[in-house]
Design a protein around this motif. Sequence first.
Motif, mmCIF file in Angstrom:
data_model
loop_
_atom_site.group_PDB
_atom_site.id
_atom_site.type_symbol
_atom_site.label_atom_id
_atom_site.label_comp_id
_atom_site.label_asym_id
_atom_site.label_seq_id
_atom_site.Cartn_x
_atom_site.Cartn_y
_atom_site.Cartn_z
ATOM 1 N N VAL A 64 44.105 38.319 77.032
ATOM 2 C CA VAL A 64 44.845 39.419 76.991
ATOM 3 C C VAL A 64 43.557 41.190 78.060
ATOM 4 C CG1 VAL A 64 46.087 41.094 75.638
ATOM 5 C CG2 VAL A 64 46.181 38.730 75.188
ATOM 6 N N GLU A 65 42.543 40.978 77.084
ATOM 7 C CA GLU A 65 41.922 42.209 78.245
ATOM 8 C C GLU A 65 41.539 41.890 78.620
ATOM 9 O OE1 GLU A 65 40.058 44.788 73.828
ATOM 10 O OE2 GLU A 65 38.727 42.928 74.012
ATOM 11 N N MET A 66 40.706 40.694 79.481
ATOM 12 C CA MET A 66 40.783 40.394 80.920
ATOM 13 C C MET A 66 41.680 40.423 81.928
ATOM 14 S SD MET A 66 38.132 39.593 82.616
ATOM 15 C CE MET A 66 36.789 37.953 81.701
ATOM 16 N N LYS A 67 42.776 39.813 81.681
ATOM 17 C CA LYS A 67 43.419 40.221 82.531
ATOM 18 C C LYS A 67 44.190 41.276 82.487
ATOM 19 C CE LYS A 67 45.825 35.508 80.817
ATOM 20 N NZ LYS A 67 47.011 34.766 80.806
ATOM 21 N N ARG A 68 44.365 42.402 81.716
ATOM 22 C CA ARG A 68 44.805 43.854 81.366
ATOM 23 C C ARG A 68 43.932 44.360 82.486
ATOM 24 N NH1 ARG A 68 48.063 48.570 79.748
ATOM 25 N NH2 ARG A 68 46.840 49.040 81.363
ATOM 26 N N PHE A 69 42.704 44.015 82.304
ATOM 27 C CA PHE A 69 41.416 44.424 83.089
ATOM 28 C C PHE A 69 41.393 44.164 84.639
ATOM 29 C CE2 PHE A 69 36.413 43.930 84.412
ATOM 30 C CZ PHE A 69 36.275 45.307 84.633
ATOM 31 N N MET A 90 50.093 47.377 102.776
ATOM 32 C CA MET A 90 49.121 46.224 101.803
ATOM 33 C C MET A 90 48.832 47.213 100.059
ATOM 34 S SD MET A 90 45.140 45.579 103.330
ATOM 35 C CE MET A 90 44.553 44.505 101.840
ATOM 36 N N ALA A 91 48.928 49.197 100.208
ATOM 37 C CA ALA A 91 48.729 49.398 99.298
ATOM 38 C C ALA A 91 50.087 48.855 97.689
ATOM 39 C CB ALA A 91 49.526 50.343 99.339
ATOM 40 N N GLU A 92 51.884 48.895 98.966
ATOM 41 C CA GLU A 92 52.792 48.023 98.131
ATOM 42 C C GLU A 92 52.792 47.007 97.818
ATOM 43 O OE1 GLU A 92 55.763 50.337 96.745
ATOM 44 O OE2 GLU A 92 53.715 52.133 97.468
ATOM 45 N N GLU A 93 52.429 46.386 99.028
ATOM 46 C CA GLU A 93 52.311 44.708 98.033
ATOM 47 C C GLU A 93 51.334 44.584 97.457
ATOM 48 O OE1 GLU A 93 53.603 42.017 99.457
ATOM 49 O OE2 GLU A 93 55.071 43.292 99.946
ATOM 50 N N MET A 94 49.590 45.286 96.963
ATOM 51 C CA MET A 94 49.919 44.618 95.904
ATOM 52 C C MET A 94 50.091 45.115 94.407
ATOM 53 S SD MET A 94 45.708 46.054 98.264
ATOM 54 C CE MET A 94 44.552 45.516 96.667
ATOM 55 N N LYS A 95 50.270 46.209 94.857
ATOM 56 C CA LYS A 95 51.266 46.835 93.479
ATOM 57 C C LYS A 95 52.263 46.528 92.639
ATOM 58 C CE LYS A 95 50.188 52.107 94.324
ATOM 59 N NZ LYS A 95 50.924 53.457 95.104
ATOM 60 N N ASP A 96 53.004 46.095 93.982
ATOM 61 C CA ASP A 96 53.915 44.517 93.638
ATOM 62 C C ASP A 96 53.432 43.718 92.962
ATOM 63 O OD1 ASP A 96 56.634 46.576 94.363
ATOM 64 O OD2 ASP A 96 56.490 45.292 96.637
ATOM 65 N N LEU A 97 51.948 43.105 93.372
ATOM 66 C CA LEU A 97 51.685 41.874 92.841
ATOM 67 C C LEU A 97 51.276 42.433 91.112
ATOM 68 C CD1 LEU A 97 50.136 39.498 92.408
ATOM 69 C CD2 LEU A 97 48.352 40.257 93.876
ATOM 70 N N CYS A 98 51.340 43.619 91.394
ATOM 71 C CA CYS A 98 50.397 44.143 89.722
ATOM 72 C C CYS A 98 51.884 43.986 89.205
ATOM 73 C CB CYS A 98 49.787 45.922 89.716
ATOM 74 S SG CYS A 98 48.259 45.088 91.007
ATOM 75 N N ASP A 99 52.639 45.111 89.289
ATOM 76 C CA ASP A 99 54.193 45.237 88.493
ATOM 77 C C ASP A 99 54.673 43.196 88.337
ATOM 78 O OD1 ASP A 99 54.159 47.495 89.003
ATOM 79 O OD2 ASP A 99 56.345 47.249 90.256
ATOM 80 N N ARG A 100 54.166 42.483 89.466
ATOM 81 C CA ARG A 100 54.421 40.962 88.828
ATOM 82 C C ARG A 100 53.723 40.545 87.441
ATOM 83 N NH1 ARG A 100 54.796 40.899 94.527
ATOM 84 N NH2 ARG A 100 53.223 39.357 94.406
ATOM 85 N N LEU A 101 52.751 41.079 87.493
ATOM 86 C CA LEU A 101 51.539 40.199 86.528
ATOM 87 C C LEU A 101 51.527 41.275 85.694
ATOM 88 C CD1 LEU A 101 48.160 39.874 89.023
ATOM 89 C CD2 LEU A 101 49.570 37.807 88.033
ATOM 90 N N VAL A 102 51.981 42.436 85.405
ATOM 91 C CA VAL A 102 52.267 42.397 84.050
ATOM 92 C C VAL A 102 53.448 42.074 83.223
ATOM 93 C CG1 VAL A 102 52.766 44.599 83.279
ATOM 94 C CG2 VAL A 102 51.325 44.907 84.991
ATOM 95 N N LYS A 103 54.423 41.361 84.157
ATOM 96 C CA LYS A 103 55.646 40.857 83.679
ATOM 97 C C LYS A 103 55.116 40.064 82.666
ATOM 98 C CE LYS A 103 59.989 39.252 84.771
ATOM 99 N NZ LYS A 103 61.203 39.485 86.012
ATOM 100 N N HIS A 104 54.045 38.997 83.569
ATOM 101 C CA HIS A 104 53.288 37.824 83.437
ATOM 102 C C HIS A 104 52.788 37.799 82.704
ATOM 103 C CE1 HIS A 104 52.242 33.959 83.457
ATOM 104 N NE2 HIS A 104 50.736 34.714 83.355
ATOM 105 N N VAL A 105 51.725 38.626 82.017
ATOM 106 C CA VAL A 105 51.414 38.844 80.996
ATOM 107 C C VAL A 105 52.166 39.287 79.700
ATOM 108 C CG1 VAL A 105 49.313 40.338 79.731
ATOM 109 C CG2 VAL A 105 49.299 39.372 82.117
ATOM 110 N N ASN A 106 53.272 39.917 79.658
ATOM 111 C CA ASN A 106 53.860 41.064 78.604
ATOM 112 C C ASN A 106 54.758 39.786 78.179
ATOM 113 O OD1 ASN A 106 52.846 42.832 78.533
ATOM 114 N ND2 ASN A 106 54.582 44.584 80.661
ATOM 115 N N GLU A 107 55.253 38.401 79.035
ATOM 116 C CA GLU A 107 56.097 37.245 78.749
ATOM 117 C C GLU A 107 54.829 36.866 77.811
ATOM 118 O OE1 GLU A 107 58.029 35.867 82.998
ATOM 119 O OE2 GLU A 107 59.201 37.597 82.341
ATOM 120 N N GLU A 108 54.436 36.448 78.563
ATOM 121 C CA GLU A 108 52.952 35.095 77.793
ATOM 122 C C GLU A 108 53.217 35.886 76.503
ATOM 123 O OE1 GLU A 108 49.268 33.138 80.386
ATOM 124 O OE2 GLU A 108 49.291 35.640 79.344
#
Length: 112
Positions: A64-69, A90-108
């Motif tokens: 979990v820490e590694m994914k958050r890192f 490019m910055a917004e696309e990267m931020k959107d990816l971060c948002d999706r990844l946070v959602k993924h990790v939270n669901e996990e």
Amino acid sequence: MKNSEIKFLVDLDEKSLPKNIQWDASDKEGEGLESTKSISLNIWDNLNHSTLRIDLWTEEMSVVEMKRFYIDILGGMAQTILNSTGDEYMAEEMKDLCDRLVKHVNEENKKG
């Protein structure tokens, strides 16, 4: 001209895996070595026009820490690309990816 130094000390086990990682920097707030569980360093190789990477982590670093890192790293990269190039797309696309990844990790984490 001012110089700044960043130093990493890595203790390895018998299999040459990181057991302990410490770092220091001449411009950081506190003095002396500080422990960390992971470092990720990227260096632009001017000669070969490619990126060199050093990624190290200790066995104490949880999944979990590694994914958050790495989500935090991507978010920081988004801000850096905006500051350095002004490329808002490019910055917004990267931020959107971060948002999706946070959602993924939270669901996990809810499932586990």
